[in-house]
Design an enzyme around this catalytic site. Structure first.
Site, PDB file in Angstrom:
ATOM      1  N   TYR A  98      31.372  30.611 -27.613  1.00  0.00           N
ATOM      2  CA  TYR A  98      30.773  31.941 -27.470  1.00  0.00           C
ATOM      3  C   TYR A  98      31.794  32.899 -26.833  1.00  0.00           C
ATOM      4  O   TYR A  98      32.405  32.553 -25.804  1.00  0.00           O
ATOM      5  CB  TYR A  98      29.506  31.836 -26.614  1.00  0.00           C
ATOM      6  CG  TYR A  98      28.906  33.179 -26.300  1.00  0.00           C
ATOM      7  CD1 TYR A  98      28.345  33.966 -27.300  1.00  0.00           C
ATOM      8  CD2 TYR A  98      28.914  33.676 -25.005  1.00  0.00           C
ATOM      9  CE1 TYR A  98      27.817  35.206 -27.012  1.00  0.00           C
ATOM     10  CE2 TYR A  98      28.375  34.914 -24.714  1.00  0.00           C
ATOM     11  CZ  TYR A  98      27.828  35.679 -25.722  1.00  0.00           C
ATOM     12  OH  TYR A  98      27.316  36.917 -25.433  1.00  0.00           O
ATOM     13  N   ASP A 172      26.595  23.453 -23.199  1.00  0.00           N
ATOM     14  CA  ASP A 172      25.823  24.652 -23.542  1.00  0.00           C
ATOM     15  C   ASP A 172      24.849  24.233 -24.655  1.00  0.00           C
ATOM     16  O   ASP A 172      25.265  23.977 -25.786  1.00  0.00           O
ATOM     17  CB  ASP A 172      26.784  25.748 -24.018  1.00  0.00           C
ATOM     18  CG  ASP A 172      26.074  27.067 -24.339  1.00  0.00           C
ATOM     19  OD1 ASP A 172      24.866  27.041 -24.642  1.00  0.00           O
ATOM     20  OD2 ASP A 172      26.744  28.119 -24.301  1.00  0.00           O
ATOM     21  N   LYS A 197      17.962  33.398 -25.870  1.00  0.00           N
ATOM     22  CA  LYS A 197      17.935  33.081 -27.298  1.00  0.00           C
ATOM     23  C   LYS A 197      16.639  32.331 -27.640  1.00  0.00           C
ATOM     24  O   LYS A 197      15.571  32.877 -27.509  1.00  0.00           O
ATOM     25  CB  LYS A 197      19.197  32.315 -27.675  1.00  0.00           C
ATOM     26  CG  LYS A 197      20.491  32.903 -27.060  1.00  0.00           C
ATOM     27  CD  LYS A 197      20.852  34.271 -27.601  1.00  0.00           C
ATOM     28  CE  LYS A 197      21.975  34.974 -26.832  1.00  0.00           C
ATOM     29  NZ  LYS A 197      23.201  34.219 -26.643  1.00  0.00           N
TER      30      LYS A 197
HETATM   31  C1  LIG Z   1      24.340  34.375 -25.774  1.00  0.00           C
HETATM   32  C2  LIG Z   1      25.061  33.160 -25.411  1.00  0.00           C
HETATM   33  C3  LIG Z   1      25.574  32.975 -24.123  1.00  0.00           C
HETATM   34  C4  LIG Z   1      25.488  34.053 -23.055  1.00  0.00           C
HETATM   35  O1  LIG Z   1      24.170  34.253 -22.623  1.00  0.00           O
HETATM   36  P1  LIG Z   1      23.547  35.657 -22.154  1.00  0.00           P
HETATM   37  O2  LIG Z   1      22.127  35.350 -21.940  1.00  0.00           O
HETATM   38  O3  LIG Z   1      23.823  36.651 -23.252  1.00  0.00           O
HETATM   39  O4  LIG Z   1      24.265  36.056 -20.898  1.00  0.00           O
HETATM   40  C5  LIG Z   1      26.207  31.768 -23.841  1.00  0.00           C
HETATM   41  N1  LIG Z   1      26.332  30.797 -24.779  1.00  0.00           N
HETATM   42  C6  LIG Z   1      25.855  30.947 -26.036  1.00  0.00           C
HETATM   43  C7  LIG Z   1      26.003  29.837 -27.020  1.00  0.00           C
HETATM   44  C8  LIG Z   1      25.215  32.125 -26.392  1.00  0.00           C
HETATM   45  O5  LIG Z   1      24.744  32.270 -27.643  1.00  0.00           O
END
Ligand SMILES: *Cc1c(COP(=O)(O)O)cnc(C)c1O
Length: 384
Positions: A98, A172, A197
């Site tokens: 990301y 993640d 998300k």
């Molecule tokens: C969006 C995203 C992030 C960051 O998260 P936020 O809530 O936008 O701060 C980190 N890792 C992945 C895979 C993402 O899609």
């Protein structure tokens, strides 16, 4: 209890005075002490808040860890985890990553004396080669599947190698969520999410979640969470609980739609590559099937020529051209100028995030409406 049940029941039975089904939003920042040295368990809301605690216990249970921590964004979650490391420490990180994570590492944390190597975890020997004793490698941090190329990392193998070298494994889990994948049960030490998300799921709350596998790491993160202070507000905690209750049904629909979209795109001669781990020909398909129970709703693809991109994005009618993913509304992102703009062009292109790549987050709309929109936008991009 099964995951669908746990999700739907978050917070139920926790508000004993009223029996509220929907756990209330505790806005209070301060809590009365019964006496000197006594506490109800709540003193000051940065340290602990009742609404946030319900959420934190729920995600810890879903991921199979000792404790959960809710943060004000996914980036705040990563920053909090990075507080475990000190000047001179080195981390090994997914090459396809990301863009915001890459930016935090390269433009902020490198100024504090942390260093990062980016490797393709599909080749475990790259991980072994990247481990250094000076500066000291402390952890591996992986996304799987990666954003946006959907590369799959074998979590068990990675965590095993990491453990042999005394490194923490941090995952993640934004793309699959604990509904489909539980990295802590595969050997990881820490899992985190951009809960903005899929977990939130409605494109209306910014949040991050962390879960630590054992109490030792949880204790350190508890200290950092309170010390850094990037915690989730009570209202946002409530919104996230509300979203998570429907995660199971949403994920099934996101996935069913994405699978059909991937097959549709494969048939188009104006689409060159389709990246969806649910496709049998995807190079990570079999590993993903072993370590997760689903593929999620994210599909990336390359158009044949870069000049089709602006025409395609302008022609979309139902699917929004927007950043982010994982909500009920379908969104299409152009990583080169949006999510991954802060990765230098030569690195981005070497990884495969070229200027013909698009990333689609399949929502829960009717599949025929989504396919109709994609077909007319691809036709418009070709013909103009
Ligand atoms: C969006 C995203 C992030 C960051 O998260 P936020 O809530 O936008 O701060 C980190 N890792 C992945 C895979 C993402 O899609």
């Amino acid at each position: 209890m099964r995951v669908e049940t746990k999700l739907a029941q978050i917070g139920v039975g926790r508000e004993r005075t009223t029996g509220a089904i929907s756990f209330p939003i505790y806005a209070s920042t301060a809590y009365q002490h019964p006496g000197l040295g006594e506490s109800t368990g709540f003193d000051y809301t940065r340290t602990a808040n009742p609404t946030r605690s319900v959420l934190e216990q729920a995600i810890a249970d879903l991921e199979g860890g000792a404790a959960g921590f809710a943060c004000s964004s996914g980036m705040a979650a990563i920053q909090t985890i990075m507080g475990l490391f000190s000047q001179g420490d080195h981390l090994i990180v997914s090459l396809d990553l990301y863009g915001g994570t890459y930016r935090l590492f390269q433009q902020v944390l490198s100024r504090y004396g942390l260093s990062f190597s980016y490797v393709d975890f599909r080749q475990p020997e790259q991980l072994v080669e990247a481990i250094r004793t000076h500066p000291n490698t402390r952890a591996v941090l992986i996304e799987t599947p990666t954003n946006p190329l959907m590369q799959v990392t074998d979590i068990r193998t990675t965590a095993k190698i990491a453990r042999q070298h005394g490194l923490l494994t941090v995952v993640d889990n934004t793309f699959l969520t604990p509904y489909y994948q539980r990295p802590l049960t595969l050997g990881a030490d820490i899992v985190f999410h951009s809960a903005t998300k899929y977990l939130g799921g409605h494109n209306d709350v910014l949040a991050g979640l962390i879960v630590a596998k054992d109490e030792g790491i949880a204790e350190k993160i508890r200290f950092l969470h309170n010390s850094i202070g990037a915690v989730l507000s009570p209202l946002d905690s409530w919104l996230l609980i509300r979203g998570m209750k429907t995660l199971a049904v949403r994920m099934e629909r996101h996935q069913a739609n994405a699978a059909q979209i991937a097959r549709f795109l494969l048939e188009r001669d104006d689409v060159q590559d389709v990246f969806y781990p649910g496709l049998e020909q995807h190079d990570g398909h079999s590993i993903l099937c072993e370590q997760a129970s689903g593929f999620s709703g994210m599909v990336s693809f390359r158009l044949r020529s870069a000049d089709q991109v602006p025409r395609f994005l302008r022609a979309l009618r139902l699917i929004s051209f927007a950043e982010s993913l994982g909500g009920v509304e379908s969104l299409c992102t152009y990583p080169a100028t949006q999510t991954h703009a802060d990765i230098p062009q030569e690195i981005r292109e070497a990884v495969g995030v070229c200027d013909r790549l698009l990333r689609l987050s399949a929502g829960i709309e009717h599949i025929e409406d989504l396919l109709d929109d994609l077909a007319q936008a691809l036709d418009a991009a070709k013909n103009e």
